[in-house]
Design a protein around this motif. Structure first.
Motif, PDB file in Angstrom:
ATOM      1  N   PHE A 128      -2.650  24.636 -26.145  1.00 12.46           N
ATOM      2  CA  PHE A 128      -2.933  26.065 -26.165  1.00 12.46           C
ATOM      3  C   PHE A 128      -4.379  26.289 -25.722  1.00 12.46           C
ATOM      4  O   PHE A 128      -5.257  25.485 -26.040  1.00 12.46           O
ATOM      5  CB  PHE A 128      -2.703  26.640 -27.564  1.00 12.46           C
ATOM      6  N   ALA A 129      -4.598  27.367 -24.981  1.00 11.51           N
ATOM      7  CA  ALA A 129      -5.940  27.651 -24.470  1.00 11.51           C
ATOM      8  C   ALA A 129      -6.947  27.607 -25.618  1.00 11.51           C
ATOM      9  O   ALA A 129      -6.786  28.289 -26.624  1.00 11.51           O
ATOM     10  CB  ALA A 129      -5.968  29.019 -23.794  1.00 11.51           C
ATOM     11  N   ALA A 130      -7.971  26.783 -25.468  1.00 17.08           N
ATOM     12  CA  ALA A 130      -8.935  26.576 -26.548  1.00 17.08           C
ATOM     13  C   ALA A 130     -10.194  25.933 -26.001  1.00 17.08           C
ATOM     14  O   ALA A 130     -10.214  25.422 -24.880  1.00 17.08           O
ATOM     15  CB  ALA A 130      -8.338  25.689 -27.642  1.00 17.08           C
ATOM     16  N   GLY A 131     -11.221  25.950 -26.808  1.00  8.46           N
ATOM     17  CA  GLY A 131     -12.460  25.274 -26.449  1.00  8.46           C
ATOM     18  C   GLY A 131     -13.233  24.917 -27.702  1.00  8.46           C
ATOM     19  O   GLY A 131     -12.944  25.414 -28.795  1.00  8.46           O
ATOM     20  N   PRO A 159      -0.425  31.592 -28.919  1.00 10.10           N
ATOM     21  CA  PRO A 159       0.223  32.833 -28.486  1.00 10.10           C
ATOM     22  C   PRO A 159       1.738  32.738 -28.661  1.00 10.10           C
ATOM     23  O   PRO A 159       2.382  31.805 -28.160  1.00 10.10           O
ATOM     24  CB  PRO A 159      -0.150  32.937 -27.010  1.00 10.10           C
ATOM     25  N   VAL A 160       2.289  33.707 -29.378  1.00  8.65           N
ATOM     26  CA  VAL A 160       3.730  33.783 -29.597  1.00  8.65           C
ATOM     27  C   VAL A 160       4.219  35.071 -28.946  1.00  8.65           C
ATOM     28  O   VAL A 160       3.702  36.158 -29.228  1.00  8.65           O
ATOM     29  CB  VAL A 160       4.074  33.782 -31.097  1.00  8.65           C
ATOM     30  N   SER A 161       5.193  34.967 -28.075  1.00  8.73           N
ATOM     31  CA  SER A 161       5.709  36.135 -27.372  1.00  8.73           C
ATOM     32  C   SER A 161       6.605  36.970 -28.274  1.00  8.73           C
ATOM     33  O   SER A 161       6.994  36.544 -29.379  1.00  8.73           O
ATOM     34  CB  SER A 161       6.498  35.693 -26.144  1.00  8.73           C
ATOM     35  N   GLY A 162       6.960  38.153 -27.809  1.00  9.31           N
ATOM     36  CA  GLY A 162       7.838  39.028 -28.570  1.00  9.31           C
ATOM     37  C   GLY A 162       9.202  38.435 -28.806  1.00  9.31           C
ATOM     38  O   GLY A 162       9.900  38.826 -29.757  1.00  9.31           O
ATOM     39  N   ASP A 163       9.608  37.465 -27.968  1.00  7.27           N
ATOM     40  CA  ASP A 163      10.885  36.788 -28.160  1.00  7.27           C
ATOM     41  C   ASP A 163      10.717  35.443 -28.880  1.00  7.27           C
ATOM     42  O   ASP A 163      11.612  34.599 -28.840  1.00  7.27           O
ATOM     43  CB  ASP A 163      11.629  36.624 -26.832  1.00  7.27           C
ATOM     44  N   GLY A 164       9.581  35.249 -29.539  1.00  5.75           N
ATOM     45  CA  GLY A 164       9.392  34.086 -30.401  1.00  5.75           C
ATOM     46  C   GLY A 164       9.041  32.794 -29.703  1.00  5.75           C
ATOM     47  O   GLY A 164       9.086  31.722 -30.308  1.00  5.75           O
ATOM     48  N   VAL A 165       8.664  32.874 -28.432  1.00 10.84           N
ATOM     49  CA  VAL A 165       8.392  31.689 -27.625  1.00 10.84           C
ATOM     50  C   VAL A 165       6.886  31.399 -27.598  1.00 10.84           C
ATOM     51  O   VAL A 165       6.067  32.327 -27.610  1.00 10.84           O
ATOM     52  CB  VAL A 165       8.929  31.913 -26.197  1.00 10.84           C
ATOM     53  N   LEU A 166       6.526  30.135 -27.541  1.00 11.70           N
ATOM     54  CA  LEU A 166       5.125  29.732 -27.439  1.00 11.70           C
ATOM     55  C   LEU A 166       4.685  29.713 -25.981  1.00 11.70           C
ATOM     56  O   LEU A 166       5.451  29.320 -25.094  1.00 11.70           O
ATOM     57  CB  LEU A 166       4.924  28.340 -28.042  1.00 11.70           C
ATOM     58  N   VAL A 167       3.438  30.113 -25.749  1.00 11.97           N
ATOM     59  CA  VAL A 167       2.900  30.100 -24.388  1.00 11.97           C
ATOM     60  C   VAL A 167       1.641  29.242 -24.377  1.00 11.97           C
ATOM     61  O   VAL A 167       0.601  29.624 -24.916  1.00 11.97           O
ATOM     62  CB  VAL A 167       2.590  31.520 -23.885  1.00 11.97           C
ATOM     63  N   ALA A 168       1.759  28.062 -23.776  1.00 12.99           N
ATOM     64  CA  ALA A 168       0.650  27.120 -23.677  1.00 12.99           C
ATOM     65  C   ALA A 168       0.133  27.111 -22.239  1.00 12.99           C
ATOM     66  O   ALA A 168       0.550  27.920 -21.398  1.00 12.99           O
ATOM     67  CB  ALA A 168       1.112  25.731 -24.106  1.00 12.99           C
TER      68      ALA A 168
END
Length: 237
Positions: A124-127, A100-109
């Motif tokens: 990063f959220a995964a399975g 996930p990349v936010s509108g301000d270019g940041v990663l969200v883990a």
């Protein structure tokens, strides 16, 4: 050769042909007693573990942007046994990471909850792939990513813009197939949404969102492959 991916190198993936074979995986068949013994030990130490169904690869090859492989349905206990013997010829694991990349270019883990197998680890959220992720016998990467991200974070990948190309990195712990999804919201807004999802879940798999704002960010508990993904993102924005 069953597996020909170079280790710890990020490669572009333009075509994915990973199929589910209904035949039993030879690794599960040939190690049944050891798998059962290992599960008894693991589940005694962590009663929250569930011996559900997932898939394990018997072959995975990469050639000029094309990823091809064969999977077999196995028990989770088989995967845990493979993790302790991951140098086994003829068996390997792969999982898909939506980044996930936010509108301000940041990663969200995310950070995993204490009761999970990867307790306190950050990724990063995964399975793992499950049989339901295969449509017509072929893996649907987006289906897997969207399901796992929604379950763990409440984020809707269909509301984000998916990049056309996947990438992968092969590690001793498995092959990470990843793809960026760009959201319009800021990183703080995405993190607030995830915290709300955690609060509403009676048994959350994750403990908190982790915002990674630049390449120098190294949160405690990063999975070993995560620094390579972080560096790649901020070098290829």
């Amino acid at each position: 050769m069953s597996f020909n991916l170079p280790p710890n190198v990020i490669l572009p993936v333009d075509e994915i042909d990973v199929r589910l074979d209904p035949a039993p995986h030879p690794f599960q068949r040939d190690n049944a007693e050891a798998i059962a013994a290992g599960w008894a030990e693991q589940s005694a130490g962590n009663p929250a573990l569930f011996d559900g169904t997932m898939v394990l690869l018997s072959t995975l090859t990469y050639d000029k942007g094309r990823l091809s492989g064969i999977c077999h349905a196995v028990r989770y206990s088989t995967f845990l046994h493979w993790r302790r013997h991951s140098d086994t010829h003829g068996a390997h694991h792969a999982f898909a990471h939506a980044m996930p990349v936010s509108g301000d270019g940041v990663l969200v883990a995310i950070r995993m909850a204490p009761h999970t197998l990867n307790a306190h680890r950050v990724y990063f959220a995964a399975g793992s792939f499950e049989p339901e992720d295969f449509v017509g016998g072929q893996v649907d990467m987006h289906r897997n990513m969207a399901r796992e991200v929604a379950e763990e974070t409440g984020l809707d990948l269909d509301a984000a813009q998916a990049e056309r190309r996947h990438h992968l990195i092969s590690t001793p712990g498995g092959v990470v197939i990843f793809r960026r999804y760009r959201f319009a919201q800021t990183a703080q807004a995405l993190a607030a949404h995830i915290r709300g999802h955690i609060a509403a879940d009676p048994d959350p798999e994750i403990s908190e969102p982790i915002v990674i704002a630049d390449a120098a960010a190294r949160p405690a508990g990063l999975m070993p492959y995560m620094p390579a993904l972080i560096d790649w993102h901020f070098s290829n924005m």
